[in-house]
Design a protein around this motif. Structure first.
Motif, PDB file in Angstrom:
ATOM      1  N   ARG A  47       1.000  -1.424   0.023  1.00  0.00           N
ATOM      2  CA  ARG A  47      -0.035  -0.005   0.298  1.00  0.00           C
ATOM      3  C   ARG A  47       0.947   1.354   0.039  1.00  0.00           C
ATOM      4  O   ARG A  47       0.415   2.416  -0.498  1.00  0.00           O
ATOM      5  N   ALA A  50       1.821   1.738  -3.619  1.00  0.00           N
ATOM      6  CA  ALA A  50       0.682   2.348  -4.369  1.00  0.00           C
ATOM      7  C   ALA A  50       0.435   3.757  -4.046  1.00  0.00           C
ATOM      8  O   ALA A  50      -0.371   4.525  -4.747  1.00  0.00           O
ATOM      9  N   LEU A  52      -1.360   4.388  -0.953  1.00  0.00           N
ATOM     10  CA  LEU A  52      -2.408   4.577  -0.125  1.00  0.00           C
ATOM     11  C   LEU A  52      -2.108   4.684   1.258  1.00  0.00           C
ATOM     12  O   LEU A  52      -3.277   4.741   2.117  1.00  0.00           O
ATOM     13  N   ILE A  53      -0.812   4.423   1.614  1.00  0.00           N
ATOM     14  CA  ILE A  53      -0.534   4.740   2.981  1.00  0.00           C
ATOM     15  C   ILE A  53       0.799   5.471   2.942  1.00  0.00           C
ATOM     16  O   ILE A  53       1.735   5.258   1.964  1.00  0.00           O
ATOM     17  N   GLU A  54       0.830   6.593   3.603  1.00  0.00           N
ATOM     18  CA  GLU A  54       1.935   7.529   3.656  1.00  0.00           C
ATOM     19  C   GLU A  54       2.757   6.693   4.379  1.00  0.00           C
ATOM     20  O   GLU A  54       2.915   6.403   5.574  1.00  0.00           O
ATOM     21  N   ALA A  72      -1.467   8.806  -4.477  1.00  0.00           N
ATOM     22  CA  ALA A  72      -1.683   7.715  -5.156  1.00  0.00           C
ATOM     23  C   ALA A  72      -2.228   7.786  -6.794  1.00  0.00           C
ATOM     24  O   ALA A  72      -1.813   7.208  -7.840  1.00  0.00           O
ATOM     25  N   TYR A  73      -2.747   8.726  -6.935  1.00  0.00           N
ATOM     26  CA  TYR A  73      -3.378   9.033  -8.257  1.00  0.00           C
ATOM     27  C   TYR A  73      -2.566   9.778  -9.392  1.00  0.00           C
ATOM     28  O   TYR A  73      -2.811   9.659 -10.368  1.00  0.00           O
ATOM     29  N   MET A  77       0.281   3.203 -10.852  1.00  0.00           N
ATOM     30  CA  MET A  77       0.263   1.805 -10.456  1.00  0.00           C
ATOM     31  C   MET A  77      -0.929   1.029 -10.667  1.00  0.00           C
ATOM     32  O   MET A  77      -2.060   1.688 -10.441  1.00  0.00           O
ATOM     33  N   TYR A  79      -3.140  -1.608  -9.268  1.00  0.00           N
ATOM     34  CA  TYR A  79      -3.332  -2.305  -8.110  1.00  0.00           C
ATOM     35  C   TYR A  79      -4.679  -3.319  -8.021  1.00  0.00           C
ATOM     36  O   TYR A  79      -5.727  -2.621  -8.585  1.00  0.00           O
ATOM     37  N   PHE A  81      -7.021  -5.426  -5.674  1.00  0.00           N
ATOM     38  CA  PHE A  81      -7.206  -5.542  -4.617  1.00  0.00           C
ATOM     39  C   PHE A  81      -7.923  -6.995  -4.227  1.00  0.00           C
ATOM     40  O   PHE A  81      -8.182  -7.623  -4.964  1.00  0.00           O
ATOM     41  N   ALA A  85     -12.660  -4.862  -5.384  1.00  0.00           N
ATOM     42  CA  ALA A  85     -12.926  -3.184  -5.115  1.00  0.00           C
ATOM     43  C   ALA A  85     -13.607  -2.766  -6.550  1.00  0.00           C
ATOM     44  O   ALA A  85     -12.979  -1.581  -7.108  1.00  0.00           O
TER      45      ALA A  85
ATOM     46  N   VAL B 162     -12.848   0.549  -2.462  1.00  0.00           N
ATOM     47  CA  VAL B 162     -13.259   1.067  -3.784  1.00  0.00           C
ATOM     48  C   VAL B 162     -12.918   2.453  -4.082  1.00  0.00           C
ATOM     49  O   VAL B 162     -12.457   2.729  -5.199  1.00  0.00           O
ATOM     50  N   ALA B 167      -8.494   6.039  -6.849  1.00  0.00           N
ATOM     51  CA  ALA B 167      -7.106   6.732  -6.657  1.00  0.00           C
ATOM     52  C   ALA B 167      -6.013   6.077  -7.435  1.00  0.00           C
ATOM     53  O   ALA B 167      -5.402   6.866  -8.142  1.00  0.00           O
ATOM     54  N   GLY B 170      -5.803   6.799 -11.011  1.00  0.00           N
ATOM     55  CA  GLY B 170      -5.659   7.894 -11.450  1.00  0.00           C
ATOM     56  C   GLY B 170      -6.572   9.099 -11.049  1.00  0.00           C
ATOM     57  O   GLY B 170      -6.353  10.166 -11.774  1.00  0.00           O
TER      58      GLY B 170
ATOM     59  N   ALA C   3      -6.480   7.380   3.407  1.00  0.00           N
ATOM     60  CA  ALA C   3      -5.442   7.855   2.704  1.00  0.00           C
ATOM     61  C   ALA C   3      -5.535   8.526   1.433  1.00  0.00           C
ATOM     62  O   ALA C   3      -4.443   8.639   0.860  1.00  0.00           O
TER      63      ALA C   3
END
Lengths: 349, 264, 283
Positions: A47, A50, A52-54, A72-73, A77, A79, A81, A85, B162, B167, B170, C3
């Motif tokens: 994560r 990706a 999703l976690i700092e 992330a955006y 990457m 990802y 899940f 998701a 989701v 994210a 993008g 996050a």
């Protein structure tokens, strides 16, 4: 395809350290598995890669470019899940096309690339369905197509097969591996299932308590585990308590030799396939040996498992295919090449 | 099922309780077609006269119009203010989040009678009593906490994964909200809008404190009417209100389930 | 864990709503407290002051205590009646396997979404001198003159009971969620007759729901205004009706404010005692 380089990556939650100074390089086009028990920090690592976690500390680089603090955006990457998701309110096509929309890809190209991606995962013609109208395996493929269609810098898979039944899992393993090879996508794969790691990846990083315990090819890790944890987590091993004698080591009185021996109390590790069955009094040159009694012979599918009780403890033997198994109750000898045995420090029970 | 399902005794009792619970509403419907000038049940004759007179009653019609205007403004504002707040409470991770959640819950715990009085005393010097802004602000005290609570639950139950997926594909945060979070929360949003409309439209006690001449809501006018006279006109009006409520309740039930929406 | 956005900046989204709540809830409540320390002059006009005169006057007045007892008694009766009637219905809704279960739940709960004035009007038609009940009583010859059922405590109690029931049923249903059907089935399979299963398994297990539902409805009952006012016909004197009268009719704001705060104090004391007692009962 870019390469991924992780240096000293650390994440703390209060007093607990989830990931502890982890460093790992994934070459361009290479597939690496993060293998470990739950809670070892493998998903947290993924994560962080990706975005999703700092991350607390350390750096993540993509072809040398530092992306540690990128959201992330912006990372590009792909990802996949564990829960897939998928967007429940969108059709399969809209799911797959989501990332292309965000990249401002034109309608014609978008539709073409979506249909190519659906072809790739063999879901032609299902684009108009809603995710909930698909089976678990099909949803898995949509998630994969959605991650692949954006031509990701790195493909990140989080326990992606764990929600499938075992037959489907076997098939998907092969399929994902084939796609990964064909597109030669740099891939980081998180799993607690060693068969998944073995079959799908070029190299495996075994994780323990937020660190990498050992990294190497499946063969290396299986044949030459560097620690007690790795030896026990990957594959099966017989564990027998060793006693130190004046000048060496002994196993229930019988002298044995092991290449490198740590200090303190140690145990001997030997894989079931590397133990040979011997006649009770058969001399075996070059082998360390014990004698015992066969307590159980079981057929486990395609192989045979022989359980032998010895003075040093219970030993499981997997004789090579085609061997006639001994009778239960028979006296028997077991032996192994000293080079195949390992000694690891005993854990405080 | 040995004596564990809904047995016959329980069923009979349940039916009687339903009769008690629903009889006032059902009787109102019958009375509205009464030909009598007083509340008499059973009615001695049937007619539609009370519906006709109702539409010619200036105070009640003005109240109805006023209440509709207030309720629309209140539900729009409740969503505009409450939805972002709920999103922050459900998805945010900042200091004082708990305190903020409690602040939004506090008005729910306070009797509307006390709140109404406090608002009257507060608004009088500001010349806000008997005005649309005053009544809107008063009603927001009831609807806003409700919307915040309902939507916080709605947002919190959306799977994080989701949004995370969007994210990684993008989408910047505002695009995630626009393309994923809000569409998924839409049933909850519509239900919250419908219920805050109903809450505002039916709100009586706060309105009693804040209403005045020329700015009086329908429930206030109804209370005044019932206090003064007992003829079936209010029944005719009630039937219209019940029908309206029913439409909204059915819509909400289809969207999210009434019990889930109003369950406290 | 999300996050996705920088989650700290999300707090800003809650700011407008928070400001509004502070502005039209917290500030008026402080104002209410302040008002109760003003004085009423000899002409009845309000005088800005800081004194305990109003409080002393209110607490020294027997009428205040009569109102308090009336409010507590009416709330106790209506809440208990709502529980006694609501419990079987909630149990039925919890157990029924009817395909109309959803509709049945909506029917039980929907009255709370219908304006209370509408329901009060319905009760006037049922309980009034020429209402349904008196019609039945006189037709059957059980009574020769109408029985007074509204514009008194009886009418207020009946109407209040009905208005509390949807809340009670919701609270009970929510509490029943923890009631495990298999426990009841186990008891039945061990040979316990239905009523034994009820008293030994169902009732004890639903006790927390009962206690919570009763409390919730009691608080609602103590602050109910419209139903007791209209069905009491001005003859039932409660804290709620007195607060309104002092604020709107007499325009004695300091006294209205003090009465409102006094009601809150009574409620808080009651809540404290109740939760201490219910912890004891459940322990």
């Amino acid at each position: 395809m870019p390469s991924l380089s992780i240096q000293g990556l650390t994440k703390r939650y209060g007093a607990t350290v989830a990931v502890d100074g982890l460093s790992l390089d994934v070459g361009a086009g290479e597939a690496v598995a993060l293998l470990g028990p739950s809670g070892c920090g493998k998903t947290t690592t993924l994560r962080m890669v990706a975005g999703l976690i700092e991350p607390g500390d350390g750096s993540i680089r993509l072809d040398g470019v530092d992306i540690t603090r990128q959201p992330a955006y912006r990372r590009g990457m792909g990802y996949v899940f564990q829960s897939y998701a998928l967007f429940p309110h969108m059709s399969v096509s809209a799911n797959v096309g989501f990332g292309l929309d965000e990249r401002g890809v034109g309608r014609a190209e978008r539709d073409q690339r979506v249909s190519q991606a659906l072809d790739l995962v063999r879901l032609q013609g299902l684009g108009h369905r809603k995710p909930k109208e698909l089976s678990g395996g099909q949803q898995q493929r949509v998630a994969l197509a959605r991650a692949l269609v954006i031509k990701p810098a790195v493909l990140l898979l989080d326990e992606s097969l764990s929600n499938l039944d075992s037959k489907l899992r076997d098939a998907m393993r092969q399929e994902i591996r084939d796609i990964q090879r064909a597109l030669s996508i740099t891939t980081l794969f998180v799993t607690h299932d060693q068969i998944e790691a073995f079959t799908m990846c070029d190299r495996i990083a075994v994780m323990e308590k937020g660190r990498i315990a050992q990294i190497g090819s499946a063969r290396d890790i299986y044949d030459d585990p560097v620690s007690r944890f790795v030896a026990q987590f990957v594959g099966r091993a017989n564990v027998l308590p060793l006693t130190r004698t004046g000048d060496g080591l002994s196993l229930a009185g019988a002298p044995v030799s092991v290449s490198s021996v740590p200090t303190g109390d140690v145990d001997l590790f030997i894989r079931p396939q590397l133990v040979k069955l011997l006649a009770p009094s058969e001399p075996a040159s070059g082998l360390d040996r014990l004698t015992g009694k066969v307590t159980r012979v079981s057929f486990v599918g395609e192989r045979v498992e022989v359980v032998v009780d010895t003075a040093a403890g219970r030993i499981i033997v997997e004789p090579p295919a085609g061997t006639t198994p001994p009778d239960e109750g028979a006296d028997i000898g077991v032996g192994w090449r000293p080079a195949d045995a390992r000694a690891f420090r005993r854990e405080d029970a | 099922m040995t004596g564990v399902g809904a047995g016959p005794v329980l069923k009979v009792f349940a039916a009687l309780v339903y009769a008690f619970l629903l009889s006032p509403v059902l009787i109102v419907i019958v009375i509205s077609f009464s030909a009598d000038s007083f509340i008499v049940f059973p009615p001695t004759g049937l007619s539609l006269q009370w519906y006709g007179r109702l539409f010619g009653h200036p105070a009640l019609m003005a109240g109805l119009q006023f209440s509709l205007v207030i309720a629309v403004i209140v539900s729009v504002l409740s969503l505009a203010l409450g939805v972002p707040a709920a999103y922050a409470l459900a998805k945010g991770n900042f200091r004082g989040r708990e305190a903020l959640a409690n602040l939004f819950l506090a008005p729910i715990l306070l009797p509307t009678l006390v709140l109404g009085l406090a608002l009257l005393l507060f608004f009088q010097p500001l010349r806000l009593t008997a005005t649309i802004p005053g009544l809107v602000l008063g009603h927001l005290c009831v609807t806003l906490p409700f919307v915040v609570r309902m939507m916080t639950t709605a947002f919190a139950t959306l799977p994080d994964e989701v949004e995370a997926a969007a994210a990684t594909l993008g989408a910047p945060p505002w695009r995630v909200a626009q393309r994923v979070t809000l569409p998924l929360a839409m049933p909850g949003l519509l239900a919250a809008a419908a219920l805050s409309f109903l809450l505002s439209f039916d709100e009586t006690v706060i309105s009693l404190f804040l209403s005045g001449p020329r700015a009086s809501t329908l429930p206030v006018e109804m209370v005044r009417y019932v206090e003064g006279r007992t003829d079936p006109m209010i029944a005719a009006l009630s039937v219209l209100l019940i029908a309206g409520t029913l439409v909204i309740v059915i819509a909400v039930e289809k969207l999210v389930g009434v019990t889930r929406a109003i369950g406290r | 864990m999300t996050a996705i956005p920088k989650s700290r900046s999300l707090a800003l989204l809650a700011l407008p709503a928070a400001l509004l709540i502070v502005g039209v809830y917290a500030a008026p409540m402080v104002g209410l407290g302040r008002m109760s320390f003003n004085e009423t002059g000899p002409t009845g006009a309000m005088v800005n002051a800081f004194s305990f005169d109003i409080w002393a006057q209110m607490l020294g007045d027997d009428f205040t205590w009569e109102l308090t007892l009336n409010s507590l008694w009416l709330s106790f009766v209506a809440t208990t009646a709502a529980l006694v009637l609501g419990y079987p219905l909630a149990l039925f809704l919890f157990r029924t396997e009817s395909r109309f279960r959803g509709l049945l739940i909506v029917l039980a709960v929907a009255p709370m979404l219908v304006s209370s004035v509408v329901r009060v009007f319905g009760w006037l038609a049922i309980l009034g001198d020429r209402g349904f009940i008196n019609f039945l009583l006189m037709q059957s010859g059980l009574a020769s003159a109408p029985t007074r059922l509204v514009y008194n405590l009886t009418g207020a109690a009946i109407g209040l009971t009905e208005s509390l029931m949807p809340y009670m049923i919701l609270a009970l249903l929510a509490g029943f969620g923890r009631l495990d059907r298999t426990l009841e089935e186990a008891s039945a399979s061990l040979g316990a007759p239905a009523w034994r299963t009820f008293t030994r398994v169902t009732l004890p297990l639903s006790l927390p729901a009962i206690l919570l539902g009763w409390l919730l409805c009691f608080v609602l009952a103590m602050s109910a205004y419209v139903t007791p006012k209209l069905l009491g016909g001005g003859r039932v004197f409660l804290l709620a009706t007195e607060i309104y009268d002092q604020a709107i009719t007499t325009v004695n704001w300091p006294l209205a404010a003090a009465l409102a705060l006094f009601t809150l104090v009574v409620l808080t004391l009651f809540l404290g005692t109740y939760s201490a007692l219910s912890r004891k009962v459940q322990a």
